[in-house]
Design an enzyme around this catalytic site. Structure first.
Site, PDB file in Angstrom:
ATOM      1  N   LYS A 179      -2.809 -11.906  -1.482  1.00 34.48           N
ATOM      2  CA  LYS A 179      -3.596 -12.981  -0.869  1.00 34.48           C
ATOM      3  C   LYS A 179      -5.057 -12.880  -1.341  1.00 34.48           C
ATOM      4  O   LYS A 179      -5.637 -13.843  -1.804  1.00 34.48           O
ATOM      5  CB  LYS A 179      -3.501 -12.881   0.658  1.00 34.48           C
ATOM      6  CG  LYS A 179      -4.291 -13.942   1.368  1.00 34.48           C
ATOM      7  CD  LYS A 179      -4.099 -13.890   2.871  1.00 34.48           C
ATOM      8  CE  LYS A 179      -5.096 -14.821   3.538  1.00 34.48           C
ATOM      9  NZ  LYS A 179      -4.986 -14.847   4.983  1.00 34.48           N
ATOM     10  N   GLU A 206      -4.277  -0.967  -3.991  1.00 35.53           N
ATOM     11  CA  GLU A 206      -2.990  -0.493  -4.514  1.00 35.53           C
ATOM     12  C   GLU A 206      -2.356  -1.534  -5.426  1.00 35.53           C
ATOM     13  O   GLU A 206      -1.866  -1.225  -6.520  1.00 35.53           O
ATOM     14  CB  GLU A 206      -2.021  -0.201  -3.358  1.00 35.53           C
ATOM     15  CG  GLU A 206      -2.477   0.885  -2.398  1.00 35.53           C
ATOM     16  CD  GLU A 206      -3.254   0.320  -1.214  1.00 35.53           C
ATOM     17  OE1 GLU A 206      -4.051  -0.627  -1.397  1.00 35.53           O
ATOM     18  OE2 GLU A 206      -3.085   0.849  -0.102  1.00 35.53           O
ATOM     19  N   GLY A 210      -1.340 -12.888   5.907  1.00 35.18           N
ATOM     20  CA  GLY A 210      -0.505 -12.124   4.972  1.00 35.18           C
ATOM     21  C   GLY A 210       0.900 -11.893   5.499  1.00 35.18           C
ATOM     22  O   GLY A 210       1.901 -12.133   4.809  1.00 35.18           O
ATOM     23  N   ARG A 211       1.014 -11.458   6.742  1.00 32.78           N
ATOM     24  CA  ARG A 211       2.330 -11.123   7.299  1.00 32.78           C
ATOM     25  C   ARG A 211       3.142 -12.371   7.662  1.00 32.78           C
ATOM     26  O   ARG A 211       4.293 -12.272   8.051  1.00 32.78           O
ATOM     27  CB  ARG A 211       2.186 -10.191   8.499  1.00 32.78           C
ATOM     28  CG  ARG A 211       1.249 -10.705   9.583  1.00 32.78           C
ATOM     29  CD  ARG A 211       0.890  -9.601  10.558  1.00 32.78           C
ATOM     30  NE  ARG A 211      -0.138 -10.010  11.517  1.00 32.78           N
ATOM     31  CZ  ARG A 211      -1.437  -9.954  11.295  1.00 32.78           C
ATOM     32  NH1 ARG A 211      -1.899  -9.550  10.120  1.00 32.78           N
ATOM     33  NH2 ARG A 211      -2.296 -10.304  12.237  1.00 32.78           N
ATOM     34  N   GLU A 237       1.154  -5.383  13.479  1.00 28.42           N
ATOM     35  CA  GLU A 237      -0.164  -5.731  12.952  1.00 28.42           C
ATOM     36  C   GLU A 237      -0.752  -6.892  13.756  1.00 28.42           C
ATOM     37  O   GLU A 237      -1.964  -7.017  13.887  1.00 28.42           O
ATOM     38  CB  GLU A 237      -0.070  -6.087  11.462  1.00 28.42           C
ATOM     39  CG  GLU A 237      -1.406  -5.982  10.748  1.00 28.42           C
ATOM     40  CD  GLU A 237      -1.313  -6.104   9.236  1.00 28.42           C
ATOM     41  OE1 GLU A 237      -0.982  -7.187   8.753  1.00 28.42           O
ATOM     42  OE2 GLU A 237      -1.586  -5.113   8.529  1.00 28.42           O
ATOM     43  N   HIS A 255      24.912   6.245  14.698  1.00 25.64           N
ATOM     44  CA  HIS A 255      25.196   7.626  14.300  1.00 25.64           C
ATOM     45  C   HIS A 255      23.909   8.386  14.027  1.00 25.64           C
ATOM     46  O   HIS A 255      23.928   9.436  13.398  1.00 25.64           O
ATOM     47  CB  HIS A 255      26.109   7.624  13.074  1.00 25.64           C
ATOM     48  CG  HIS A 255      27.388   6.885  13.331  1.00 25.64           C
ATOM     49  ND1 HIS A 255      28.478   7.481  13.926  1.00 25.64           N
ATOM     50  CD2 HIS A 255      27.716   5.584  13.141  1.00 25.64           C
ATOM     51  CE1 HIS A 255      29.439   6.575  14.057  1.00 25.64           C
ATOM     52  NE2 HIS A 255      29.001   5.418  13.603  1.00 25.64           N
ATOM     53  N   LYS A 297      -9.144   2.160   4.949  1.00 29.71           N
ATOM     54  CA  LYS A 297      -9.403   1.699   3.575  1.00 29.71           C
ATOM     55  C   LYS A 297     -10.799   2.122   3.125  1.00 29.71           C
ATOM     56  O   LYS A 297     -10.993   2.560   2.000  1.00 29.71           O
ATOM     57  CB  LYS A 297      -9.338   0.168   3.510  1.00 29.71           C
ATOM     58  CG  LYS A 297      -7.954  -0.420   3.489  1.00 29.71           C
ATOM     59  CD  LYS A 297      -8.058  -1.929   3.229  1.00 29.71           C
ATOM     60  CE  LYS A 297      -6.799  -2.651   3.624  1.00 29.71           C
ATOM     61  NZ  LYS A 297      -6.942  -4.107   3.602  1.00 29.71           N
TER      62      LYS A 297
HETATM   63  O1  LIG Z   1      -1.922  -9.818   0.034  1.00 33.41           O
HETATM   64  P1  LIG Z   1      -3.031  -8.836   0.025  1.00 33.41           P
HETATM   65  O2  LIG Z   1      -4.380  -9.490   0.110  1.00 33.41           O
HETATM   66  O3  LIG Z   1      -2.940  -7.942  -1.182  1.00 33.41           O
HETATM   67  O4  LIG Z   1      -2.915  -7.954   1.290  1.00 33.41           O
HETATM   68  C1  LIG Z   1      -1.848  -7.066   1.519  1.00 33.41           C
HETATM   69  C2  LIG Z   1      -1.939  -6.477   2.905  1.00 33.41           C
HETATM   70  O5  LIG Z   1      -3.203  -5.852   3.001  1.00 33.41           O
HETATM   71  C3  LIG Z   1      -3.706  -5.425   4.240  1.00 33.41           C
HETATM   72  O6  LIG Z   1      -3.436  -4.091   4.419  1.00 33.41           O
HETATM   73  C4  LIG Z   1      -3.327  -6.230   5.447  1.00 33.41           C
HETATM   74  O7  LIG Z   1      -3.328  -5.403   6.570  1.00 33.41           O
HETATM   75  C5  LIG Z   1      -1.969  -6.862   5.332  1.00 33.41           C
HETATM   76  O8  LIG Z   1      -1.866  -7.834   6.347  1.00 33.41           O
HETATM   77  C6  LIG Z   1      -1.808  -7.511   3.996  1.00 33.41           C
HETATM   78  O9  LIG Z   1      -0.555  -8.140   3.960  1.00 33.41           O
END
Ligand SMILES: O=P(O)(O)OC[C@H]1O[C@H](O)[C@H](O)[C@@H](O)[C@@H]1O
Length: 568
Positions: free
Chosen positions: A213, A219, A273-274, A360, A391, A516
């Site tokens: 996003k 990462e 994002g989620r 989240e 199990h 972060k």
């Molecule tokens: O899609 P991006 O901007 O790379 O973000 C990836 C993720 O980063 C963060 O850790 C947020 O907590 C997430 O909600 C998000 O989905």
């Protein structure tokens, strides 16, 4: 309720608190004897049957929960969400993932502008691009068809697409629409994840989709650079244009990275994002793998639940009812966790996805107005497909802590297996457990029952099940793309309802920031120590000791790039 007052100060909240005592007097097995109650706790919508009779609740409880919803202005909040108001107030944004799956002729405004045409513009672009890739009209730098896709992304740019990908596999196998194709997900910055993703792939036939996003997630960007290196060192830097595309809201950074803006698929800041799996985040990789039409069916399923959520009265509204019952379990009965237990291997990635959507969104410490909360919000979500979980951790659920469970079953298996001499077919075997577990949890087993079975006295307490453990049963007609969309939207909206009642902002995620920024400090230190031999400074004793040990013990790791990137 005044906007700055806490929901826990309202009469409705206090009424529910007092009501707990009454519920505690009744065992679920007695509640289950009341057929009228059970009948009114069944709900059917668009093929989905929901049975919430095994909740520790009476019709009186439900009425009190509806009053709580009124006090929290849930209806108003739902309407404000669909109207594109900036309900994500700390980020000053609309929350419009429902627009991502709205029909082409719908009108949904954000900041005075109908966003649906833009949504469909991107969907049409995805349809066109994915068809060209799948048909071989779009080829790689050496003229070969791109049959494999690696989607690079993390968090919401990974878990939703992975869930839907895994869920769609069985339907896709039947229609053979993914024949000869592979979709892989590279999420972890751990080089082992890179190596595993690349293994067995040929850069000539691989398309990399960078999904982020923000296009700044550390990462993802490192993994994207690593994949760019993998492509360009094998095929030359000019190959990147044919082998890398992107999904983002930040098209400027996409271009700076070196991806042609024509090969970028946009989405918007009003998609969390989620909540982004229905945007290009999910639709692009899934269309590349399965074709656009199956993904469109998935969007339609989600849209059907959106309309239901917006328009159904609360007594018949699945996300509202489930959300209210979750609030009841967490805030009043005091159960801090929820198990998501699909009796379907295809839904094996549902729990990890909902874990992010729920935890989240609702793991917050202050109200939407910034007031510290005197009550807990959110719950600890976890889960595994049944019967595997039986199990593993069900022991604790049956005799240890009380954990409300969501049992999800599917009527028709897409891959039925019948063995001639078996008592039941394989799917019936699976579903026997789906039907049995909720009753085992609700009814338990008493010492009297055990004594009648002549269980030795010293084992009676060990074999006793207290019962009275709540669960929810969700029965889906099948597991096609449409049903998967419905299931996703039910969970998304249920989480929103919980947040609306708790009066929090379910659409921001400030809690992920601190870790972060501390990692940035460590990253600088690792660089300075490795490149310039600087000693570790500016950390507490514990962290300094750990970093120093790490640096010293890894000093002999080779640093020649060509020896470290796998499969070149
Ligand atoms: O899609 P991006 O901007 O790379 O973000 C990836 C993720 O980063 C963060 O850790 C947020 O907590 C997430 O909600 C998000 O989905």
């Amino acid at each position: 309720m005044a906007s700055s007052a806490l929901i826990s100060d309202t009469e409705s909240w206090k009424d529910l608190r007092a009501h707990v005592e009454e519920i505690n007097k009744t065992h679920l097995r007695d509640l289950m004897n009341n057929t009228n109650r059970c009948q009114s706790m069944m709900l059917e919508f668009d093929g989905i049957l929901i049975d919430y009779s095994r909740q520790r609740a009476t019709l009186d409880t439900l009425n009190k929960l509806f009053s709580l919803a009124e006090a929290a202005r849930v209806k108003e909040k739902i309407i404000r969400m669909f109207n594109g108001e900036h309900i994500n107030s700390t980020e000053n944004r609309s929350v419009l993932h429902v627009a991502l799956r709205a029909p082409r002729d719908a009108v949904i405004n954000s900041d005075g502008k109908n966003v649906v045409p833009e949504v469909w513009h991107v969907l049409d672009k995805i349809r066109d691009f994915s068809e060209r890739v799948r048909s071989g009209a779009w080829v790689g730098a050496t003229g070969k068809t791109l049959k494999d896709v690696v989607a690079v992304g993390i968090g919401g740019s990974f878990l939703g697409p992975l869930f839907v990908h895994t869920a769609l596999q069985t339907e896709a196998e039947a229609s053979k629409c993914a024949r000869g194709r592979q979709l892989r997900f590279l999420a972890n910055v751990d080089p082992i994840d890179v190596a595993r993703n690349i293994t067995g792939l040929n850069p000539e036939t691989t398309l990399v989709v960078v999904v982020s996003k923000t296009f700044t997630t550390a990462e993802t960007m490192l993994n994207a650079r690593t994949m760019r290196e993998w492509i360009s060192s094998a095929l030359g830097p000019q190959a990147v244009a044919k082998h890398m595309v992107a999904v983002s809201t930040n098209l400027k950074l996409v271009e700076q990275f070196g991806i042609d803006p024509n090969n970028a698929f946009a989405f918007w800041d009003w998609v969390g994002g989620r909540y982004s799996v229905c945007s290009a985040v999910g639709v692009l990789p899934l269309s590349l793998q399965y074709g656009f039409s199956i993904v469109e069916k998935f969007l339609k399923g989600a849209s059907s639940v959106d309309q239901h959520f917006l328009s159904a009265p609360f007594e018949k509204n699945i996300p509202v009812l489930l959300g209210l019952l979750s609030v009841w379990n967490v805030s009043f009965l005091g159960y801090p966790a929820r198990a998501i237990l699909p009796y379907s291997q295809a839904l094996e990635k549902l729990a990890p996805h909902i874990q992010q959507v729920s935890m989240e969104s609702n793991g917050k410490g202050v109200s939407i107005d910034g007031v510290p909360l005197p009550y807990q919000t959110g719950e600890i979500d976890f889960g595994e497909p049944g019967t595997n979980g039986q199990h593993s951790f069900y022991q604790l659920i049956h005799q240890g802590r009380v954990i409300p469970c969501d049992f999800i079953g599917v009527v028709k298996s897409q891959q039925p297996i019948y063995l001639k001499d078996e008592v039941v077919n394989n799917h019936d075997e699976l579903m026997s457990n789906f039907f049995a577990q909720p009753d085992a949890l609700a009814y338990g087993k008493t010492p009297e029952q055990l004594q009648k079975e002549n269980i030795p006295e010293h084992l009676v307490s060990h074999k006793t099940f207290s019962g009275n453990r709540p669960s929810l049963s969700i029965l889906l007609p099948s597991l096609n793309a449409y049903n998967i969309g419905q299931l996703l939207a039910i969970y998304e909206h249920r989480v929103a309802v919980q947040g609306f009642v708790w009066c929090i902002n379910s659409f921001d995620q400030w809690g992920v920031e601190l870790g972060k920024s501390l990692a940035t400090q460590v990253r600088k230190q690792l660089h300075a120590s490795r490149k310039k031999g600087e000693s570790v400074e500016g950390f507490n004793f514990s962290t300094k000791t750990l970093i120093t040990r790490y640096l010293e013990a890894s000093a002999d790791v080779p640093s020649d790039p060509s020896t470290l990137l796998p499969n070149i």
